[in-house]
Design an enzyme around this catalytic site. Structure first.
Site, PDB file in Angstrom:
ATOM      1  N   SER A 143     -40.647   8.522  54.753  1.00 11.61           N
ATOM      2  CA  SER A 143     -40.809   8.849  53.339  1.00 11.61           C
ATOM      3  C   SER A 143     -40.520   7.628  52.490  1.00 11.61           C
ATOM      4  O   SER A 143     -39.813   6.714  52.925  1.00 11.61           O
ATOM      5  CB  SER A 143     -39.827   9.974  52.971  1.00 11.61           C
ATOM      6  N   TYR A 157     -31.177  13.272  52.549  1.00 13.40           N
ATOM      7  CA  TYR A 157     -32.565  13.156  52.996  1.00 13.40           C
ATOM      8  C   TYR A 157     -32.967  11.677  53.034  1.00 13.40           C
ATOM      9  O   TYR A 157     -33.553  11.205  54.010  1.00 13.40           O
ATOM     10  CB  TYR A 157     -33.485  13.946  52.065  1.00 13.40           C
TER      11      TYR A 157
END
Length: 174
Positions: A143, A157
């Site tokens: 990501s 995250y």
């Protein structure tokens, strides 16, 4: 350009929906046999059925990659079911938006287990099979969150995805 992957076997984690579903469908269109490794049996079966209805080969293996024992099981059952394993795509992830001060140990552990630890476990379990047949591939979804973008409530995250990036670079050298 579609590469011919006829006869290749691919595990795609998190393939019951979204990006993982798209990855599974692209590999299936290339001729690969797909293992739909996802927590949701209903979503996973729907994706497997859609691939089969489009002329592909897909098999649902309900799996929670946040548990090492299930990673070990899905790899072993894939090799037992299809006789080989060629490509492992780790796409599964959890994304709870929780500020650091409210982040519980359980939320942190779940995020790190699914998003990062599972990558290590998949390599450890699949690598002997890939080496035995002379090669294969590991693909990991990361990501921009963490390496390039910071957003409140996503520190855990972001850390997991930065970890994936470090793992990718180092594992490639090993």
């Amino acid at each position: 350009m579609i590469v011919d992957l006829s006869g290749k076997v691919v595990i795609v984690t998190g393939s019951g929906q979204g990006i993982g579903e798209g990855i599974a469908r692209v590999f299936a269109k290339s001729g690969a046999k797909i293992v739909i490794a996802t927590r949701s049996s209903a979503n996973g079966q729907a994706v497997a059925d859609a691939i089969v209805n489009d002329g592909g080969v897909a098999w649902l293996n309900q799996t929670d990659v946040g548990r090492r024992s299930e990673v070990k099981r899905v790899v072993a059952q894939t090799v037992e079911h299809f006789g080989r394993l060629d490509i492992v795509v780790h796409n599964a992830a959890v994304y709870p938006v929780i500020p650091i001060e409210q982040l519980s140990d359980d939320d942190l552990e779940r995020t790190l287990s699914v998003n990062l630890k599972a990558s290590f476990w998949l390599i450890q379990e699949a690598l002997p099979h890939l080496r035995k047949q002379g090669g294969g591939r590991f693909l990991f979804t990361s990501s921009v969150t963490g390496p390039n973008v910071a957003m409140p409530g996503t520190a855990h995250y972001a850390a997991s995805k930065c970890g994936i990036n470090g793992l990718i670079r180092t594992a490639a050298l090993e």
